[in-house]
Write a protein that holds these residues in place. Structure first.
Motif, PDB file in Angstrom:
ATOM      1  N   GLY A   1       1.997   5.481  45.621  1.00  0.00           N
ATOM      2  CA  GLY A   1       0.725   4.972  46.126  1.00  0.00           C
ATOM      3  C   GLY A   1      -0.347   4.853  45.080  1.00  0.00           C
ATOM      4  N   HIS A   2       0.068   4.652  43.822  1.00  0.00           N
ATOM      5  CA  HIS A   2      -0.894   4.587  42.730  1.00  0.00           C
ATOM      6  C   HIS A   2      -0.419   3.533  41.742  1.00  0.00           C
ATOM      7  CE1 HIS A   2      -3.659   5.946  39.592  1.00  0.00           C
ATOM      8  NE2 HIS A   2      -4.260   6.660  40.516  1.00  0.00           N
ATOM      9  N   ALA A   3      -1.247   2.525  41.475  1.00  0.00           N
ATOM     10  CA  ALA A   3      -0.880   1.453  40.562  1.00  0.00           C
ATOM     11  C   ALA A   3      -0.957   1.935  39.115  1.00  0.00           C
ATOM     12  CB  ALA A   3      -1.802   0.255  40.758  1.00  0.00           C
ATOM     13  N   SER A   4      -0.194   1.271  38.253  1.00  0.00           N
ATOM     14  CA  SER A   4      -0.202   1.627  36.836  1.00  0.00           C
ATOM     15  C   SER A   4      -1.509   1.182  36.186  1.00  0.00           C
ATOM     16  CB  SER A   4       0.976   0.964  36.125  1.00  0.00           C
ATOM     17  OG  SER A   4       0.784  -0.445  36.043  1.00  0.00           O
ATOM     18  N   GLU A   5      -1.717   1.624  34.950  1.00  0.00           N
ATOM     19  CA  GLU A   5      -2.929   1.253  34.221  1.00  0.00           C
ATOM     20  C   GLU A   5      -3.011  -0.253  33.988  1.00  0.00           C
ATOM     21  OE1 GLU A   5      -3.630   3.430  30.671  1.00  0.00           O
ATOM     22  OE2 GLU A   5      -3.470   5.396  31.627  1.00  0.00           O
ATOM     23  N   ASP A   6      -1.863  -0.936  33.957  1.00  0.00           N
ATOM     24  CA  ASP A   6      -1.869  -2.389  33.768  1.00  0.00           C
ATOM     25  C   ASP A   6      -2.646  -3.103  34.870  1.00  0.00           C
ATOM     26  OD1 ASP A   6      -0.365  -2.156  31.499  1.00  0.00           O
ATOM     27  OD2 ASP A   6       1.551  -2.572  32.479  1.00  0.00           O
ATOM     28  N   PHE A   7      -2.761  -2.474  36.037  1.00  0.00           N
ATOM     29  CA  PHE A   7      -3.440  -3.096  37.169  1.00  0.00           C
ATOM     30  C   PHE A   7      -4.757  -2.398  37.509  1.00  0.00           C
ATOM     31  CE2 PHE A   7       1.157  -3.757  37.763  1.00  0.00           C
ATOM     32  CZ  PHE A   7       1.181  -5.134  37.620  1.00  0.00           C
ATOM     33  N   GLY A   8      -5.149  -1.408  36.706  1.00  0.00           N
ATOM     34  CA  GLY A   8      -6.423  -0.737  36.937  1.00  0.00           C
ATOM     35  C   GLY A   8      -6.303   0.697  37.402  1.00  0.00           C
ATOM     36  N   ALA A   9      -5.068   1.201  37.504  1.00  0.00           N
ATOM     37  CA  ALA A   9      -4.817   2.601  37.879  1.00  0.00           C
ATOM     38  C   ALA A   9      -5.481   2.975  39.207  1.00  0.00           C
ATOM     39  CB  ALA A   9      -5.277   3.538  36.758  1.00  0.00           C
TER      40      ALA A   9
ATOM     41  N   THR B   1       0.272 -10.572  41.281  1.00  0.00           N
ATOM     42  CA  THR B   1      -0.276  -9.222  41.300  1.00  0.00           C
ATOM     43  C   THR B   1      -1.791  -9.233  41.357  1.00  0.00           C
ATOM     44  OG1 THR B   1      -0.236  -9.179  38.879  1.00  0.00           O
ATOM     45  CG2 THR B   1       1.687  -8.291  40.019  1.00  0.00           C
ATOM     46  N   VAL B   2      -2.339  -8.086  41.774  1.00  0.00           N
ATOM     47  CA  VAL B   2      -3.790  -7.928  41.879  1.00  0.00           C
ATOM     48  C   VAL B   2      -4.206  -6.734  41.026  1.00  0.00           C
ATOM     49  CG1 VAL B   2      -5.741  -7.534  43.420  1.00  0.00           C
ATOM     50  CG2 VAL B   2      -3.755  -8.842  44.225  1.00  0.00           C
ATOM     51  N   ALA B   3      -5.088  -6.967  40.053  1.00  0.00           N
ATOM     52  CA  ALA B   3      -5.625  -5.900  39.214  1.00  0.00           C
ATOM     53  C   ALA B   3      -7.084  -5.664  39.573  1.00  0.00           C
ATOM     54  CB  ALA B   3      -5.504  -6.265  37.735  1.00  0.00           C
ATOM     55  N   ILE B   4      -7.464  -4.386  39.683  1.00  0.00           N
ATOM     56  CA  ILE B   4      -8.848  -4.032  40.006  1.00  0.00           C
ATOM     57  C   ILE B   4      -9.295  -2.931  39.046  1.00  0.00           C
ATOM     58  CG2 ILE B   4     -10.466  -3.385  41.838  1.00  0.00           C
ATOM     59  CD1 ILE B   4      -8.452  -4.217  43.894  1.00  0.00           C
TER      60      ILE B   4
ATOM     61  N   ASN C   1     -11.887  -0.649  36.834  1.00  0.00           N
ATOM     62  CA  ASN C   1     -13.260  -0.197  37.043  1.00  0.00           C
ATOM     63  C   ASN C   1     -14.213  -0.754  35.994  1.00  0.00           C
ATOM     64  OD1 ASN C   1     -12.924   1.420  39.364  1.00  0.00           O
ATOM     65  ND2 ASN C   1     -12.032   3.058  38.129  1.00  0.00           N
ATOM     66  N   LEU C   2     -13.700  -1.014  34.792  1.00  0.00           N
ATOM     67  CA  LEU C   2     -14.579  -1.360  33.683  1.00  0.00           C
ATOM     68  C   LEU C   2     -15.331  -2.666  33.905  1.00  0.00           C
ATOM     69  CD1 LEU C   2     -12.407  -0.309  30.606  1.00  0.00           C
ATOM     70  CD2 LEU C   2     -14.414   0.851  31.551  1.00  0.00           C
ATOM     71  N   SER C   3     -14.632  -3.726  34.342  1.00  0.00           N
ATOM     72  CA  SER C   3     -15.288  -5.034  34.460  1.00  0.00           C
ATOM     73  C   SER C   3     -15.980  -5.231  35.793  1.00  0.00           C
ATOM     74  CB  SER C   3     -14.261  -6.158  34.257  1.00  0.00           C
ATOM     75  OG  SER C   3     -13.413  -6.263  35.393  1.00  0.00           O
ATOM     76  N   GLY C   4     -15.563  -4.475  36.807  1.00  0.00           N
ATOM     77  CA  GLY C   4     -16.147  -4.671  38.125  1.00  0.00           C
ATOM     78  C   GLY C   4     -15.687  -5.941  38.802  1.00  0.00           C
ATOM     79  N   HIS C   5     -14.600  -6.535  38.309  1.00  0.00           N
ATOM     80  CA  HIS C   5     -14.054  -7.757  38.893  1.00  0.00           C
ATOM     81  C   HIS C   5     -12.605  -7.547  39.334  1.00  0.00           C
ATOM     82  CE1 HIS C   5     -17.645  -9.581  37.244  1.00  0.00           C
ATOM     83  NE2 HIS C   5     -17.371 -10.692  37.889  1.00  0.00           N
ATOM     84  N   ILE C   6     -12.093  -8.528  40.043  1.00  0.00           N
ATOM     85  CA  ILE C   6     -10.737  -8.477  40.592  1.00  0.00           C
ATOM     86  C   ILE C   6      -9.953  -9.636  40.000  1.00  0.00           C
ATOM     87  CG2 ILE C   6      -9.378  -8.593  42.724  1.00  0.00           C
ATOM     88  CD1 ILE C   6     -12.106  -7.669  44.112  1.00  0.00           C
ATOM     89  N   TYR C   7      -8.709  -9.369  39.621  1.00  0.00           N
ATOM     90  CA  TYR C   7      -7.884 -10.362  38.936  1.00  0.00           C
ATOM     91  C   TYR C   7      -6.616 -10.623  39.753  1.00  0.00           C
ATOM     92  CZ  TYR C   7     -10.866  -8.963  35.018  1.00  0.00           C
ATOM     93  OH  TYR C   7     -11.939  -8.668  34.218  1.00  0.00           O
TER      94      TYR C   7
END
Length: 259
Positions: free
Chosen positions: A87-95, A154-157, A159-165
């Motif tokens: 239940g935890h995404a890797s750092e590639d997607f924002g952890a 995939t969806v990356a979120i 914290n640093l940029s405050g945006h969603i990819y």
């Protein structure tokens, strides 16, 4: 471990998986070639397994599960235990953890300018949900007028940029959507960068504003190519205008060339 990954499914298991894949392809209106590309397997491998001429291997099944964003095992007689998901995404997607991003899961009316008609707006549905197999968020597009170009990824979120990819990677060919966190009314505004089909086989890089609107805020959503005389055109255009007028995305002018 390699032997386990390369092991073939039994005939009963193969029939179950093949049936699920055919049903999902029909529901999403995607081709075998598209699915093979998304799963990074050969079209020949997929066709032989679907026809029963060659059983699926566990490795191929896992790739197809990741491409489709669904489990093909664990039901209908294929009794492997569920794959572990932390239940935890890797750092590639924002952890991110699933609990922390549950707010984004759902269906969205998606708007962008039409590439085929400069005066029209292209509208379709984007679904975002958690993928237990990959342990991250994934998206898939639906209700597209041009179903052959349906995207998922995939969806990356971070914290640093405050945006969603929202990123698509098909055999190394990428498409990227960068959107804001939701506004107070739930919309997410941003920019799409992709390839536009031109004459013949010509593809041209293109960027355009894009908006994702919670479907609950658009109960009468209309999909397809929305022309200026359509009843929904004015409201859809207002969303797109807000993208650049706020601005949530900036399109920089080119440098002035002086002779």
């Amino acid at each position: 471990m390699a032997g386990d990954i390369d092991s073939q499914l039994s005939e009963r298991q193969n029939d179950t998986v093949a049936t699920k894949i055919r049903e999902e392809m029909a529901r999403r209106r995607i081709s075998r070639q598209y699915l093979a590309d998304q799963a990074k397997i050969s079209l020949s491998t997929l066709e032989k397994a679907l026809s029963g001429h060659r059983p699926f291997t566990l490795a191929t099944t896992i790739r197809l599960e990741e491409a489709l964003g669904m489990r093909l095992r664990g039901a209908d007689g294929y009794d492997n235990p569920p794959l572990p998901s932390h239940g935890h995404a890797s750092e590639d997607f924002g952890a991110y953890s699933r609990a922390a991003v549950g707010w984004i899961e759902g269906r969205y009316l998606t708007l962008r300018p039409s590439f085929g008609d400069p005066k029209a707006i292209f509208a379709y549905c984007t679904e975002i949900g958690w993928n237990d197999t990959a342990s991250n968020l994934r998206f898939i597009e639906k209700e597209r007028l041009d179903a052959a170009f349906t995207q998922q990824g995939t969806v990356a979120i971070p914290n640093l940029s405050g945006h969603i990819y929202l990123a698509t990677n098909t055999s190394g060919q990428h498409r990227l959507i960068i959107i804001s966190r939701p506004s107070i009314t739930g919309e997410m505004y941003g920019i799409l960068t992709t390839l536009q089909a031109g004459r013949g086989a010509q593809l041209t890089p293109v960027s355009a504003p894009i908006v994702l609107i919670p479907m609950g805020s658009a109960p009468d959503a209309q999909f397809g190519r929305i022309a200026p005389d359509h009843a929904s055109y004015a409201s859809y255009l207002a969303y797109l205008k807000r993208t650049v007028e706020e601005p949530f995305a900036v399109f920089l002018p080119g440098p002035t060339v002086v002779d």
